[in-house]
Design a protein around this motif. Structure first.
Motif, PDB file in Angstrom:
ATOM      1  N   ASP A   1     -30.881  -9.378   5.442  1.00 54.53           N
ATOM      2  CA  ASP A   1     -32.713  -9.056   4.809  1.00 54.53           C
ATOM      3  C   ASP A   1     -32.282 -10.275   3.537  1.00 54.53           C
ATOM      4  O   ASP A   1     -33.442 -11.326   3.531  1.00 54.53           O
ATOM      5  N   GLN A   2     -31.428  -9.842   2.890  1.00 58.82           N
ATOM      6  CA  GLN A   2     -31.168 -10.834   1.199  1.00 58.82           C
ATOM      7  C   GLN A   2     -30.702 -12.202   2.245  1.00 58.82           C
ATOM      8  O   GLN A   2     -31.078 -13.100   1.053  1.00 58.82           O
ATOM      9  N   LEU A   3     -30.079 -12.269   3.017  1.00 61.09           N
ATOM     10  CA  LEU A   3     -30.377 -13.745   3.892  1.00 61.09           C
ATOM     11  C   LEU A   3     -31.192 -14.581   4.372  1.00 61.09           C
ATOM     12  O   LEU A   3     -31.087 -15.544   4.500  1.00 61.09           O
ATOM     13  N   GLY A   4     -32.710 -13.396   4.768  1.00 56.02           N
ATOM     14  CA  GLY A   4     -33.684 -14.349   5.360  1.00 56.02           C
ATOM     15  C   GLY A   4     -33.101 -14.103   6.814  1.00 56.02           C
ATOM     16  O   GLY A   4     -34.051 -14.927   7.119  1.00 56.02           O
ATOM     17  N   LEU A   5     -31.927 -13.342   7.533  1.00 56.12           N
ATOM     18  CA  LEU A   5     -32.145 -13.789   8.852  1.00 56.12           C
ATOM     19  C   LEU A   5     -32.601 -12.128   9.176  1.00 56.12           C
ATOM     20  O   LEU A   5     -32.642 -12.499  10.757  1.00 56.12           O
ATOM     21  N   LEU A   6     -32.739 -11.520   8.972  1.00 55.59           N
ATOM     22  CA  LEU A   6     -33.743 -10.270   9.079  1.00 55.59           C
ATOM     23  C   LEU A   6     -34.763 -10.100  10.423  1.00 55.59           C
ATOM     24  O   LEU A   6     -34.698  -9.432  11.560  1.00 55.59           O
ATOM     25  N   GLU A   7     -35.273 -11.000  10.093  1.00 55.29           N
ATOM     26  CA  GLU A   7     -36.584 -11.134  10.642  1.00 55.29           C
ATOM     27  C   GLU A   7     -36.446 -11.768  12.157  1.00 55.29           C
ATOM     28  O   GLU A   7     -37.464 -11.497  13.073  1.00 55.29           O
ATOM     29  N   ARG A   8     -35.608 -12.753  12.240  1.00 58.81           N
ATOM     30  CA  ARG A   8     -35.448 -12.933  13.684  1.00 58.81           C
ATOM     31  C   ARG A   8     -35.172 -11.570  14.443  1.00 58.81           C
ATOM     32  O   ARG A   8     -35.244 -12.226  15.643  1.00 58.81           O
ATOM     33  N   ALA A   9     -34.941 -10.650  14.032  1.00 57.81           N
ATOM     34  CA  ALA A   9     -35.284  -9.117  15.164  1.00 57.81           C
ATOM     35  C   ALA A   9     -35.633  -9.233  16.167  1.00 57.81           C
ATOM     36  O   ALA A   9     -36.428  -8.707  16.833  1.00 57.81           O
ATOM     37  N   GLN A  10     -36.939  -9.362  14.843  1.00 58.47           N
ATOM     38  CA  GLN A  10     -37.975  -9.049  15.343  1.00 58.47           C
ATOM     39  C   GLN A  10     -39.379  -9.951  16.071  1.00 58.47           C
ATOM     40  O   GLN A  10     -40.156  -9.958  16.217  1.00 58.47           O
TER      41      GLN A  10
ATOM     42  N   PRO B   1     -37.683  -9.198  19.970  1.00 61.72           N
ATOM     43  CA  PRO B   1     -36.659  -7.756  20.139  1.00 61.72           C
ATOM     44  C   PRO B   1     -35.279  -7.930  21.404  1.00 61.72           C
ATOM     45  O   PRO B   1     -34.215  -6.494  20.859  1.00 61.72           O
ATOM     46  N   LYS B   2     -35.529  -8.497  22.240  1.00 58.69           N
ATOM     47  CA  LYS B   2     -34.955  -7.697  23.764  1.00 58.69           C
ATOM     48  C   LYS B   2     -34.080  -8.678  24.192  1.00 58.69           C
ATOM     49  O   LYS B   2     -34.891  -9.715  24.875  1.00 58.69           O
ATOM     50  N   GLY B   3     -32.954  -8.591  25.041  1.00 58.78           N
ATOM     51  CA  GLY B   3     -32.797  -9.382  26.445  1.00 58.78           C
ATOM     52  C   GLY B   3     -31.467  -9.417  25.838  1.00 58.78           C
ATOM     53  O   GLY B   3     -30.869  -9.590  24.579  1.00 58.78           O
ATOM     54  N   PRO B   4     -30.448 -10.267  26.458  1.00 59.01           N
ATOM     55  CA  PRO B   4     -28.917  -9.861  26.123  1.00 59.01           C
ATOM     56  C   PRO B   4     -29.226 -11.213  25.520  1.00 59.01           C
ATOM     57  O   PRO B   4     -27.793 -10.656  24.701  1.00 59.01           O
ATOM     58  N   GLU B   5     -29.297 -11.992  25.125  1.00 56.68           N
ATOM     59  CA  GLU B   5     -29.532 -13.273  24.521  1.00 56.68           C
ATOM     60  C   GLU B   5     -30.367 -13.000  23.280  1.00 56.68           C
ATOM     61  O   GLU B   5     -30.578 -14.394  22.447  1.00 56.68           O
ATOM     62  N   SER B   6     -30.444 -11.956  22.781  1.00 57.94           N
ATOM     63  CA  SER B   6     -32.261 -11.929  22.010  1.00 57.94           C
ATOM     64  C   SER B   6     -31.471 -12.200  20.743  1.00 57.94           C
ATOM     65  O   SER B   6     -30.895 -11.759  20.373  1.00 57.94           O
ATOM     66  N   GLY B   7     -33.190 -12.328  19.731  1.00 58.39           N
ATOM     67  CA  GLY B   7     -32.449 -12.288  18.253  1.00 58.39           C
ATOM     68  C   GLY B   7     -31.847 -10.701  18.448  1.00 58.39           C
ATOM     69  O   GLY B   7     -31.457 -10.789  16.418  1.00 58.39           O
ATOM     70  N   GLY B   8     -32.871  -9.434  18.733  1.00 58.97           N
ATOM     71  CA  GLY B   8     -32.265  -8.329  18.286  1.00 58.97           C
ATOM     72  C   GLY B   8     -31.260  -8.118  18.634  1.00 58.97           C
ATOM     73  O   GLY B   8     -30.242  -7.851  17.548  1.00 58.97           O
ATOM     74  N   VAL B   9     -30.519  -8.189  19.568  1.00 56.49           N
ATOM     75  CA  VAL B   9     -28.990  -8.156  19.984  1.00 56.49           C
ATOM     76  C   VAL B   9     -28.197  -8.936  19.052  1.00 56.49           C
ATOM     77  O   VAL B   9     -27.476  -8.431  18.265  1.00 56.49           O
ATOM     78  N   LYS B  10     -28.349 -10.090  19.437  1.00 55.79           N
ATOM     79  CA  LYS B  10     -27.563 -11.159  17.451  1.00 55.79           C
ATOM     80  C   LYS B  10     -27.595 -10.594  16.511  1.00 55.79           C
ATOM     81  O   LYS B  10     -26.626 -10.809  15.965  1.00 55.79           O
ATOM     82  N   THR B  11     -28.578  -9.857  15.866  1.00 56.03           N
ATOM     83  CA  THR B  11     -29.138  -9.339  14.168  1.00 56.03           C
ATOM     84  C   THR B  11     -27.625  -7.944  14.763  1.00 56.03           C
ATOM     85  O   THR B  11     -27.525  -7.726  13.422  1.00 56.03           O
ATOM     86  N   GLU B  12     -28.349  -7.443  15.727  1.00 49.05           N
ATOM     87  CA  GLU B  12     -27.008  -5.941  15.658  1.00 49.05           C
ATOM     88  C   GLU B  12     -25.609  -6.029  16.380  1.00 49.05           C
ATOM     89  O   GLU B  12     -24.480  -5.756  15.127  1.00 49.05           O
ATOM     90  N   LEU B  13     -24.713  -7.371  16.341  1.00 47.02           N
ATOM     91  CA  LEU B  13     -24.187  -7.726  16.428  1.00 47.02           C
ATOM     92  C   LEU B  13     -23.775  -8.103  14.553  1.00 47.02           C
ATOM     93  O   LEU B  13     -22.398  -8.591  14.838  1.00 47.02           O
ATOM     94  N   MET B  14     -24.296  -9.496  14.493  1.00 46.37           N
ATOM     95  CA  MET B  14     -23.580  -9.631  13.041  1.00 46.37           C
ATOM     96  C   MET B  14     -23.155  -8.776  11.850  1.00 46.37           C
ATOM     97  O   MET B  14     -22.495  -8.687  11.934  1.00 46.37           O
ATOM     98  N   ALA B  15     -24.562  -7.707  11.857  1.00 45.83           N
ATOM     99  CA  ALA B  15     -23.998  -6.395  11.287  1.00 45.83           C
ATOM    100  C   ALA B  15     -22.913  -5.863  11.911  1.00 45.83           C
ATOM    101  O   ALA B  15     -22.424  -5.002  11.204  1.00 45.83           O
TER     102      ALA B  15
END
Length: 301
Positions: free
Chosen positions: A184-193, A196-210
């Protein structure tokens, strides 16, 4: 991962919440360790969502009754080693101390870590992103810049999802949520929303980054210190790492879907497979380099 007995804990920024056993959905949050997976999969199995609100154990009841002031209960690393809520507080202390040092170095002094609040609750509590409870698990809410966690979730993670009950399995959960705060502080979190879904989705990438950020913290945690300059934590053991990997495996999309339905649907993934979650935790742990955690630039997940 064991805390040094004499480490000083800081409960400022951690507040109480909850006490009710009601149910609700946390909508629009910053991506929890499980997020909506717990509720959706459990309902597909024909279960009653209320069952996820397990009755507290005797120890948890005593904690609820006598914990009124966290500052009284959670004073030292010894408290963190014996009490799940104090372990959460201590992990938050260590994670934030780590990122206070790491972010200025990684950004060349251009960015500082912003301390992030936490609400430790029982049952349910309101949040800026809706009702927090164990149907959605721990999560970071970007609307009020706060992590929400019920320590009873660790029992659910172990008993219903097969995670190790070891300390680093629990600490990984806290570090993962603070990874979302960093996004959130780096301005990346909104990509998950946005995707949000799929094997290459922003949601998955956000979770794996965390997960990768959690691995970075695990590797560097031994260097993080309390206000008196004492190290919070003892060096990791091989068992500690196995505990963290067991938690990462337990919350993989494929593992949960296979358990629930006997089949896996990658198009509904929101968090990544067990292997991916373990891989990205280890990537952060082994590299210690925040640039290696950039899942949005990875050639493969």
């Amino acid at each position: 991962m064991t805390f040094n007995d004499d480490a000083q804990l800081d409960t400022s920024g951690v507040s109480r919440g909850g006490g009710g056993g009601g149910r609700g959905l946390a909508l629009g949050g910053g991506g929890g360790i499980l997020g909506l997976i717990v509720l959706v999969i459990y309902m597909l199995m024909g279960g009653n969502p209320g069952d996820l609100q397990q009755p507290p154990t005797q120890a948890e009841q005593q904690a609820q009754a006598g914990a009124g002031d966290l500052a009284e209960k959670c004073r030292t690393g010894a408290d963190a080693n014996s009490d799940p809520e104090c372990r959460v507080v201590a992990t938050r202390n260590s994670v934030q101390a780590f990122w206070r040092e790491e972010i200025p170095k990684a950004s060349g002094g251009k960015q500082q870590w912003q301390d992030t609040k936490m609400v430790l609750y029982h049952g349910q509590t309101p949040s800026g992103c809706g009702t927090a409870n164990n149907e959605v698990g721990p999560f970071y809410c970007p609307l009020d810049k706060t992590v929400y966690l019920d320590a009873a979730f660790f029992r659910i993670l172990e008993q219903q999802f097969g995670s190790s009950g070891g300390p680093l399995a629990q600490e990984y959960v806290v570090a993962h949520e603070y990874g979302h705060a960093l996004q959130d502080q780096l301005g990346l979190l909104e990509r998950a929303q946005q995707d949000p879904k799929g094997p290459e989705s922003g949601g998955v990438k956000t979770e794996l980054m965390a997960d990768c950020f959690a691995g970075m913290w695990a590797k560097g945690a031994v260097e993080s210190k309390d206000a008196n300059g004492r190290a919070f934590m003892q060096p990791l053991t091989e068992k500690d790492v196995r505990d963290a990997l067991s938690a990462a495996e337990a919350v993989g999309d494929d593992h949960i879907q296979e358990q629930a339905r006997g089949r896996v649907n990658p198009e509904s993934f929101t968090h990544g497979t067990s292997a991916q979650r373990q891989q990205w935790f280890m990537r952060g742990y082994e590299s210690g380099d925040i640039n290696q955690c950039n899942t949005f630039r990875a050639s493969r997940l």
